[in-house]
Design an enzyme around this catalytic site. Sequence first.
Site, PDB file in Angstrom:
ATOM      1  N   SER A  61       0.677  -1.288   0.027  1.00 30.95           N
ATOM      2  CA  SER A  61      -0.102  -0.193   0.036  1.00 30.95           C
ATOM      3  C   SER A  61       0.780   1.217  -0.155  1.00 30.95           C
ATOM      4  O   SER A  61       0.249   2.410  -0.328  1.00 30.95           O
ATOM      5  CB  SER A  61      -0.949   0.040   1.319  1.00 30.95           C
ATOM      6  OG  SER A  61      -0.317   0.300   2.413  1.00 30.95           O
ATOM      7  N   LYS A 100       1.496   4.394   7.104  1.00 32.80           N
ATOM      8  CA  LYS A 100       0.837   5.131   5.912  1.00 32.80           C
ATOM      9  C   LYS A 100       1.248   6.849   6.043  1.00 32.80           C
ATOM     10  O   LYS A 100       1.830   6.845   7.122  1.00 32.80           O
ATOM     11  CB  LYS A 100      -0.571   5.233   6.266  1.00 32.80           C
ATOM     12  CG  LYS A 100      -1.254   3.864   6.148  1.00 32.80           C
ATOM     13  CD  LYS A 100      -1.645   3.563   4.777  1.00 32.80           C
ATOM     14  CE  LYS A 100      -2.329   2.156   4.507  1.00 32.80           C
ATOM     15  NZ  LYS A 100      -1.538   0.970   4.802  1.00 32.80           N
TER      16      LYS A 100
END
Length: 157
Positions: A61, A100
């Site tokens: 991701s 993230k």
Amino acid sequence: MSEVEILDIARDPVWVIECPAPVPAGFPSPSDEHRGEKVDLNRILLPHPDCTYLARVAGDSMAGPPGHIADGALLTVDCTLKPQPGHVVVAAVDGEFTVKRLEKRGLGWWLVPDNPRYPAVDAASYGRFEVWGVVTHVVTELINGKLHDRVRARRLQ
């Protein structure tokens, strides 16, 4: 979602020879007389050794721009830094670790992947959310197997 695995860190100095000038692609290695001073990688990667840890990324991701953090990469994560918008962070969300990019949108905080195939998530949508540290360096292995074989993992309880 990219997950992270927390790793032990050897605290002894890791010395390498620094090349005093940038190395153009395709230029041969400098001779011994052109080598620079020894550099301790721990001082660079772990400026706050008691508050810095290593984590291994699992997932893709964060594999897009601008971070290009690949599956299997090692992250140095500094817990002394105050997370700011745009920082890549390791966060605990509902008891699971993730890596993230942190963004401020309106009044809320969002966890945003660099890979456009994954959606951004409002941190408020999680039951529990806590930033554990700011990612300061990414170490990516170009020859598979060497780094992974020499770094042993342990579980945080």
